[in-house]
Design a protein around this motif. Structure first.
Motif, PDB file in Angstrom:
ATOM      1  N   LEU A   1     102.949   1.823 -45.686  1.00 17.27           N
ATOM      2  CA  LEU A   1     102.960   3.281 -46.508  1.00 17.27           C
ATOM      3  C   LEU A   1     103.320   4.427 -45.710  1.00 17.27           C
ATOM      4  O   LEU A   1     102.558   4.601 -44.764  1.00 17.27           O
ATOM      5  CB  LEU A   1     101.856   3.210 -47.446  1.00 17.27           C
ATOM      6  CG  LEU A   1     101.735   4.498 -48.156  1.00 17.27           C
ATOM      7  CD1 LEU A   1     102.714   4.560 -49.422  1.00 17.27           C
ATOM      8  CD2 LEU A   1     100.277   4.803 -48.833  1.00 17.27           C
ATOM      9  N   ASP A   2     104.391   4.985 -45.988  1.00 20.52           N
ATOM     10  CA  ASP A   2     104.518   6.311 -45.375  1.00 20.52           C
ATOM     11  C   ASP A   2     103.933   7.351 -46.457  1.00 20.52           C
ATOM     12  O   ASP A   2     104.502   7.719 -47.232  1.00 20.52           O
ATOM     13  CB  ASP A   2     105.944   6.733 -45.044  1.00 20.52           C
ATOM     14  CG  ASP A   2     106.096   7.965 -44.355  1.00 20.52           C
ATOM     15  OD1 ASP A   2     105.070   8.185 -43.259  1.00 20.52           O
ATOM     16  OD2 ASP A   2     107.151   8.686 -44.522  1.00 20.52           O
ATOM     17  N   THR A   3     102.651   8.066 -46.034  1.00 16.69           N
ATOM     18  CA  THR A   3     102.064   8.909 -47.037  1.00 16.69           C
ATOM     19  C   THR A   3     102.786  10.072 -47.141  1.00 16.69           C
ATOM     20  O   THR A   3     102.501  11.015 -48.026  1.00 16.69           O
ATOM     21  CB  THR A   3     100.353   9.415 -46.757  1.00 16.69           C
ATOM     22  OG1 THR A   3     100.717   9.700 -45.214  1.00 16.69           O
ATOM     23  CG2 THR A   3      99.753   7.804 -46.590  1.00 16.69           C
TER      24      THR A   3
ATOM     25  N   CYS B   1      97.869  -1.590 -48.585  1.00 19.39           N
ATOM     26  CA  CYS B   1      98.997  -1.930 -47.722  1.00 19.39           C
ATOM     27  C   CYS B   1      98.255  -2.084 -46.281  1.00 19.39           C
ATOM     28  O   CYS B   1      97.001  -1.931 -46.017  1.00 19.39           O
ATOM     29  CB  CYS B   1      99.798  -0.331 -47.637  1.00 19.39           C
ATOM     30  SG  CYS B   1     100.705   0.085 -48.877  1.00 19.39           S
ATOM     31  N   ASP B   2      99.149  -2.673 -45.459  1.00 20.73           N
ATOM     32  CA  ASP B   2      98.637  -3.255 -44.410  1.00 20.73           C
ATOM     33  C   ASP B   2      98.367  -1.931 -43.316  1.00 20.73           C
ATOM     34  O   ASP B   2      97.558  -1.922 -42.634  1.00 20.73           O
ATOM     35  CB  ASP B   2      99.608  -4.136 -43.920  1.00 20.73           C
ATOM     36  CG  ASP B   2      99.721  -5.286 -44.461  1.00 20.73           C
ATOM     37  OD1 ASP B   2      98.615  -5.953 -44.867  1.00 20.73           O
ATOM     38  OD2 ASP B   2     100.974  -5.738 -44.646  1.00 20.73           O
ATOM     39  N   VAL B   3      99.292  -1.104 -43.376  1.00 15.73           N
ATOM     40  CA  VAL B   3      99.223   0.271 -42.487  1.00 15.73           C
ATOM     41  C   VAL B   3      99.615   1.421 -42.921  1.00 15.73           C
ATOM     42  O   VAL B   3     100.820   1.199 -43.881  1.00 15.73           O
ATOM     43  CB  VAL B   3      99.962  -0.089 -40.895  1.00 15.73           C
ATOM     44  CG1 VAL B   3      99.724   1.136 -40.167  1.00 15.73           C
ATOM     45  CG2 VAL B   3      99.575  -1.456 -40.496  1.00 15.73           C
TER      46      VAL B   3
ATOM     47  N   LEU C   1      93.668   0.371 -40.751  1.00 17.29           N
ATOM     48  CA  LEU C   1      94.581   0.627 -41.803  1.00 17.29           C
ATOM     49  C   LEU C   1      95.381   1.985 -41.407  1.00 17.29           C
ATOM     50  O   LEU C   1      96.496   2.035 -42.258  1.00 17.29           O
ATOM     51  CB  LEU C   1      94.149   0.726 -43.164  1.00 17.29           C
ATOM     52  CG  LEU C   1      93.183  -0.679 -43.676  1.00 17.29           C
ATOM     53  CD1 LEU C   1      92.478  -0.274 -44.738  1.00 17.29           C
ATOM     54  CD2 LEU C   1      94.070  -1.671 -43.460  1.00 17.29           C
ATOM     55  N   LEU C   2      95.108   2.647 -40.510  1.00 17.20           N
ATOM     56  CA  LEU C   2      95.742   4.070 -40.511  1.00 17.20           C
ATOM     57  C   LEU C   2      96.440   4.243 -39.233  1.00 17.20           C
ATOM     58  O   LEU C   2      95.902   3.534 -38.145  1.00 17.20           O
ATOM     59  CB  LEU C   2      94.688   5.244 -40.433  1.00 17.20           C
ATOM     60  CG  LEU C   2      93.928   5.360 -41.765  1.00 17.20           C
ATOM     61  CD1 LEU C   2      92.802   6.168 -41.904  1.00 17.20           C
ATOM     62  CD2 LEU C   2      94.602   5.310 -43.238  1.00 17.20           C
ATOM     63  N   TYR C   3      97.689   4.681 -39.460  1.00 18.56           N
ATOM     64  CA  TYR C   3      98.322   5.237 -37.924  1.00 18.56           C
ATOM     65  C   TYR C   3      99.020   6.214 -37.900  1.00 18.56           C
ATOM     66  O   TYR C   3      99.946   6.825 -38.653  1.00 18.56           O
ATOM     67  CB  TYR C   3      99.656   3.895 -37.991  1.00 18.56           C
ATOM     68  CG  TYR C   3     100.061   3.971 -36.514  1.00 18.56           C
ATOM     69  CD1 TYR C   3      99.619   3.238 -35.321  1.00 18.56           C
ATOM     70  CD2 TYR C   3     101.374   4.655 -35.927  1.00 18.56           C
ATOM     71  CE1 TYR C   3     100.073   3.265 -34.108  1.00 18.56           C
ATOM     72  CE2 TYR C   3     101.739   4.681 -34.900  1.00 18.56           C
ATOM     73  CZ  TYR C   3     101.132   3.984 -33.749  1.00 18.56           C
ATOM     74  OH  TYR C   3     101.717   4.105 -32.607  1.00 18.56           O
ATOM     75  N   TYR C   4      98.625   7.092 -36.747  1.00 17.86           N
ATOM     76  CA  TYR C   4      99.017   8.632 -36.479  1.00 17.86           C
ATOM     77  C   TYR C   4     100.518   8.618 -35.990  1.00 17.86           C
ATOM     78  O   TYR C   4     100.705   8.151 -34.868  1.00 17.86           O
ATOM     79  CB  TYR C   4      98.043   9.457 -35.722  1.00 17.86           C
ATOM     80  CG  TYR C   4      98.662  10.681 -35.668  1.00 17.86           C
ATOM     81  CD1 TYR C   4      98.566  11.502 -36.415  1.00 17.86           C
ATOM     82  CD2 TYR C   4      98.822  11.253 -34.317  1.00 17.86           C
ATOM     83  CE1 TYR C   4      98.992  12.927 -36.251  1.00 17.86           C
ATOM     84  CE2 TYR C   4      99.122  12.337 -33.887  1.00 17.86           C
ATOM     85  CZ  TYR C   4      99.309  13.200 -34.926  1.00 17.86           C
ATOM     86  OH  TYR C   4      99.805  14.699 -34.745  1.00 17.86           O
ATOM     87  N   LEU C   5     101.396   9.074 -36.998  1.00 13.38           N
ATOM     88  CA  LEU C   5     102.810   9.197 -36.631  1.00 13.38           C
ATOM     89  C   LEU C   5     103.298  10.596 -37.084  1.00 13.38           C
ATOM     90  O   LEU C   5     103.814  10.711 -38.160  1.00 13.38           O
ATOM     91  CB  LEU C   5     103.546   7.971 -37.114  1.00 13.38           C
ATOM     92  CG  LEU C   5     104.898   7.836 -36.437  1.00 13.38           C
ATOM     93  CD1 LEU C   5     105.049   7.347 -34.967  1.00 13.38           C
ATOM     94  CD2 LEU C   5     106.034   6.979 -37.348  1.00 13.38           C
TER      95      LEU C   5
END
Length: 413
Positions: free
Chosen positions: A110-112, A153-155, A177-181
């Motif tokens: 998921l791109d928030t 979502c997975d990430v 579950l979160l990834y900083y990009l």
């Protein structure tokens, strides 16, 4: 992983990198996948727009899809993607259960963009003339939908560290579950810096922002009614150029050249108008995420004056590319000081280059991001077992959303 990776991106709209930071962000993600040799398909239920990017020229398959229609099931099953990226939680709500049912082994990203619930809760608090509290998030309806989407979502890709902290502290989301990009930039070279217009070659204040975005429209009203008169009091000859895609009649009515307040509409080249301005003004009073306009100002060597909401999560411990002020008097004073004092201006410009260099370089994030998703793919079953809340929500959503959607589909026949 030797699997031939197929990425399906489900877009809320077709990407318009020249209209919004969200459009630019999407093009960045596409380019990361393309550079890895992944096969990319971009699908959206949105209407085509005059300003959308030509996906075919980037080597990307384009597919129009329909909401509440089982034709999507046929399409996604046939495509059989290994990775599905949802552009904002609304797309995951609409299509997530169909992806889970037809391609259960596809990694769901998921791109928030920014946390919608944070932006809306702040907007409500602002409109009700009271301070925002994190408790506001817990009663915000959109939060219930957005958090459910993140859990399913997975990430989830996050562009602001403050929002990652909020998700963990307020909503108790597992960090896994979160990834900083963040928004990603190419390094700025010495020759690029040397070729930027000098202090003397630039003139006027500038603001840029898509007018369909409520924080931008509010900032322009605030500039017009409160801040600009204070600037003009100190600098009677001052001129402000307001650029932005999709200006409504309300926006166009603010055009008042006698007061040095110009509504310019859509910019053919955002970069050109920002780098010809001497100072960017962005008095944002609510919002979320990283502000693309302020990052663009740094790239253009244009110092800015913004609010603490504007600068949130953008510069870490580094000094800002200009000034941060929430009081309108101070904001106007700092805007004039930055505009008139070359020494202060040059230092601010330098701060912007340092922020970009230390916090936003594409080369720092790109490879780690790809490795992270490949690693999750190798143990996806176990990874999902660790996210019981997500599985639970997926189960209930599949049941409720599925039948609601099937009902709408029947009704539409």
């Amino acid at each position: 992983m030797s699997v031939n990776q197929k990425v399906l991106i489900i877009g809320f709209v077709w990407p318009e990198p020249n209209s919004s930071a969200a459009g630019g962000r999407m093009v960045q993600l596409i380019s990361i996948f393309k550079q890895q040799g992944f096969e990319v398909t971009f699908a959206s239920p949105a209407m085509d727009s005059d300003y959308m990017i030509d996906l075919n020229s980037l080597g990307i398959s384009k597919k129009s899809i329909t909401l509440n229609c089982s034709s999507f099931d046929v399409f996604v099953k046939e495509l059989n993607p290994t990775i599905v990226l949802f552009d904002r939680f609304m797309m995951e709500e609409q299509f997530g259960w169909r992806v889970a049912e037809n391609c259960p082994d596809a990694l769901r990203l998921l791109d928030t963009e920014d946390l919608h619930c944070l932006r809306l809760a702040r907007q409500k608090a602002f409109k009700e003339n009271r301070p925002f509290s994190t408790d506001d998030l817990l009663v915000e309806d959109v939060a219930k939908r957005e958090i459910a989407s993140i859990l399913r979502c997975d990430v989830s890709l996050m562009i602001a560290e403050y929002e990652m902290e909020l998700l963990q502290s307020v909503f108790k989301i597992d960090i896994d579950l979160l990834y900083y990009l963040p928004l990603l930039l190419e390094p700025i070279t010495v020759s690029t810096i040397q070729n930027l217009p000098s202090f003397e070659e630039r003139n006027n204040f500038v603001f840029i922002g898509n007018f369909l975005h409520e924080p931008n429209w509010n900032a322009v009203q605030y500039l017009k009614e409160t801040i600009w008169p204070l600037v003009r009091k100190q600098m009677p000859e001052a001129v402000l150029h307001i650029y932005g895609a999709y200006p409504s009649q309300k926006v166009l009515q603010l055009h008042q050249p006698k007061q040095g307040f110009y509504i310019m509409g859509r910019a053919d080249s955002a970069q050109e108008v920002v780098q010809n301005g001497r100072v960017m003004l962005a008095p944002l009073r609510f919002g979320a995420g990283i502000k693309g306009k302020l990052l663009e100002a740094m790239q253009c060597g244009t110092p800015s004056v913004t609010t603490s909401i504007g600068a949130e999560s953008m510069c870490g411990d580094l000094p800002w590319n200009g000034f941060i002020a929430d009081d309108p008097q101070i904001f106007a004073y700092k805007a004039v000081e930055l505009y008139q004092d070359k020494t202060i201006w040059l230092k601010a410009q330098e701060n912007g280059f340092e922020i970009m260099e230390k916090l936003y370089l594409k080369s720092v994030f790109e490879n780690d991001f790809v490795q992270h998703i490949l690693k999750i793919q190798t143990h996806l079953k176990q990874y999902r077992l660790n996210n019981f809340m997500g599985t639970l929500l997926q189960h209930h959503t599949l049941t409720s959303t599925k039948y609601m959607s099937r009902w709408i589909e029947e009704k539409n026949k």
